[in-house]
Design a protein around this motif. Sequence first.
Motif, PDB file in Angstrom:
ATOM      1  N   PRO A 140      33.943  48.529  38.589  1.00 23.36           N
ATOM      2  CA  PRO A 140      33.585  47.487  37.618  1.00 23.36           C
ATOM      3  C   PRO A 140      34.801  46.633  37.252  1.00 23.36           C
ATOM      4  N   VAL A 141      34.565  45.342  37.107  1.00 18.26           N
ATOM      5  CA  VAL A 141      35.639  44.436  36.700  1.00 18.26           C
ATOM      6  C   VAL A 141      35.057  43.290  35.880  1.00 18.26           C
ATOM      7  N   CYS A 142      35.770  42.913  34.831  1.00 17.17           N
ATOM      8  CA  CYS A 142      35.432  41.698  34.079  1.00 17.17           C
ATOM      9  C   CYS A 142      36.627  40.754  34.173  1.00 17.17           C
ATOM     10  N   PRO A 143      36.566  39.760  35.025  1.00 15.89           N
ATOM     11  CA  PRO A 143      37.698  38.857  35.213  1.00 15.89           C
ATOM     12  C   PRO A 143      38.136  38.168  33.917  1.00 15.89           C
ATOM     13  N   GLU A 144      37.192  37.838  33.046  1.00 19.37           N
ATOM     14  CA  GLU A 144      37.541  37.127  31.814  1.00 19.37           C
ATOM     15  C   GLU A 144      38.365  38.010  30.878  1.00 19.37           C
ATOM     16  N   VAL A 145      37.986  39.281  30.770  1.00 14.76           N
ATOM     17  CA  VAL A 145      38.773  40.221  29.954  1.00 14.76           C
ATOM     18  C   VAL A 145      40.132  40.471  30.600  1.00 14.76           C
ATOM     19  N   GLU A 146      40.144  40.558  31.923  1.00 14.22           N
ATOM     20  CA  GLU A 146      41.383  40.843  32.648  1.00 14.22           C
ATOM     21  C   GLU A 146      42.443  39.749  32.452  1.00 14.22           C
ATOM     22  N   ILE A 147      42.020  38.521  32.193  1.00 10.83           N
ATOM     23  CA  ILE A 147      43.014  37.451  31.985  1.00 10.83           C
ATOM     24  C   ILE A 147      43.317  37.243  30.502  1.00 10.83           C
ATOM     25  N   GLY A 148      42.877  38.199  29.673  1.00 12.94           N
ATOM     26  CA  GLY A 148      43.291  38.176  28.272  1.00 12.94           C
ATOM     27  C   GLY A 148      42.307  37.592  27.289  1.00 12.94           C
ATOM     28  N   ARG A 185      39.183  20.383  38.705  1.00 14.98           N
ATOM     29  CA  ARG A 185      38.302  21.554  38.693  1.00 14.98           C
ATOM     30  C   ARG A 185      38.905  22.533  37.692  1.00 14.98           C
ATOM     31  N   LEU A 186      38.234  22.727  36.585  1.00 15.13           N
ATOM     32  CA  LEU A 186      38.780  23.506  35.486  1.00 15.13           C
ATOM     33  C   LEU A 186      37.832  24.608  35.049  1.00 15.13           C
ATOM     34  N   GLY A 212      26.653  26.437  41.206  1.00 17.73           N
ATOM     35  CA  GLY A 212      27.400  26.946  42.341  1.00 17.73           C
ATOM     36  C   GLY A 212      28.097  28.238  41.992  1.00 17.73           C
ATOM     37  N   ALA A 213      29.213  28.502  42.661  1.00 15.32           N
ATOM     38  CA  ALA A 213      29.949  29.748  42.441  1.00 15.32           C
ATOM     39  C   ALA A 213      30.932  29.609  41.291  1.00 15.32           C
ATOM     40  N   GLY A 214      31.054  30.679  40.495  1.00 13.21           N
ATOM     41  CA  GLY A 214      32.081  30.736  39.461  1.00 13.21           C
ATOM     42  C   GLY A 214      33.453  30.919  40.083  1.00 13.21           C
ATOM     43  N   PHE A 215      34.486  30.901  39.241  1.00  9.69           N
ATOM     44  CA  PHE A 215      35.868  30.932  39.738  1.00  9.69           C
ATOM     45  C   PHE A 215      36.174  32.223  40.499  1.00  9.69           C
ATOM     46  N   PHE A 216      35.801  33.362  39.948  1.00  9.60           N
ATOM     47  CA  PHE A 216      36.046  34.647  40.610  1.00  9.60           C
ATOM     48  C   PHE A 216      35.190  34.763  41.869  1.00  9.60           C
ATOM     49  N   ALA A 217      33.918  34.424  41.763  1.00  8.18           N
ATOM     50  CA  ALA A 217      33.011  34.506  42.915  1.00  8.18           C
ATOM     51  C   ALA A 217      33.456  33.581  44.041  1.00  8.18           C
ATOM     52  N   LYS A 233      44.156  28.389  36.142  1.00  4.02           N
ATOM     53  CA  LYS A 233      45.264  29.010  36.876  1.00  4.02           C
ATOM     54  C   LYS A 233      45.289  30.516  36.675  1.00  4.02           C
ATOM     55  N   LYS A 234      45.048  30.955  35.439  1.00  7.65           N
ATOM     56  CA  LYS A 234      45.029  32.391  35.164  1.00  7.65           C
ATOM     57  C   LYS A 234      43.924  33.085  35.960  1.00  7.65           C
ATOM     58  N   MET A 235      42.750  32.472  35.988  1.00  6.12           N
ATOM     59  CA  MET A 235      41.622  33.082  36.688  1.00  6.12           C
ATOM     60  C   MET A 235      41.848  33.099  38.191  1.00  6.12           C
TER      61      MET A 235
END
Length: 315
Positions: A42-50, A67-68, A128-133, A80-82
């Motif tokens: 399991p991973v939550c990219p949003e939590v992982e970047i603070g 693209r932001l 479309g696809a999110g940043f992590f996807a 950039k963090k993501m």
Amino acid sequence: MEFSKPKIIVSKCLEFDACRYDGQLIKNKFIKNLKKFIDFIPVCPEVEIGMGIPRDSIRIIKNNRERLLFQPETGNDFSKKMDSFSKNFLNNLTDIDGFILKTNSPSCGVFSAKIYPKKFNSPPDSKGAGFFAEQILSLYPNHPIEEEKRLNNIFIREHFYTSIFTIADFKNVKNFNTLYNFHSKHKYLFMSYNQTLLTKMGDIAANRSKNKFSDVLKKYKNLLLILFTKKSRYPTNINTQMHVMGYFKDYLTSKEKKHFLNIIEEYRNKKLPISAVNGVLVSWINRFENKYLMNQSFFNPFPKEIIEKEQSRFQ
């Protein structure tokens, strides 16, 4: 039949942690049922970047200039963090067999993330696809990947299960002999997906050019992943079923043959599921004790307990 456990990346908010932007944990019956059979990461990219829990929502801004990953309430840009986290996380993965990600998420959505043309005062103009996807699709272009809501569709769900368990099984291939056995075991499954690729994969496994095993393994796996990028179709399934029926044609009565062909037509007209046809074939396989066909994954591509568990919950 024993099954290797697929290693699957999953959005952490799905059945694992209350880390959604609104502090919710999202229940999903399919992921819950899979926990016994799959090694989930399991991973939550949003939590992982603070970003906190709960947190202000973010959105994808995409136009000709930028693209932001933008947070309207704070004005912060997490792009950039993501991107940095995603690339670092994904590049350090090993032996991953697939992905299940959160629908609609600006980080994890595969097909459904809303995309906005401006930071403020504009509705979304595409999906479309999110940043992590997006990073997953770039680094793992042919691996099985699904959004959790698409698993509600039984055809998508069973194709995904078939894909990840077969790819996980490939990790047991350690030499030419086990590669040959793998190809033989999955022959009719591969035929039901793509007969052209089945032939190419067979040629690679035969290794008539005497290439190094590591090179053969890599070529074979590339085609294996490509094979599962599309669902099997009615015509190829029927072609495979008729091949299997050929093993028994000399031992069946005319009534049995006619009954089977009638069931095939019902399946062709989408009035019966594939399991109805395969059930007849399995009864013949057991009746005539055909050990080669007993071992074919076409009739049992993933643990039956998953489907049985799902069906018992929905009755």
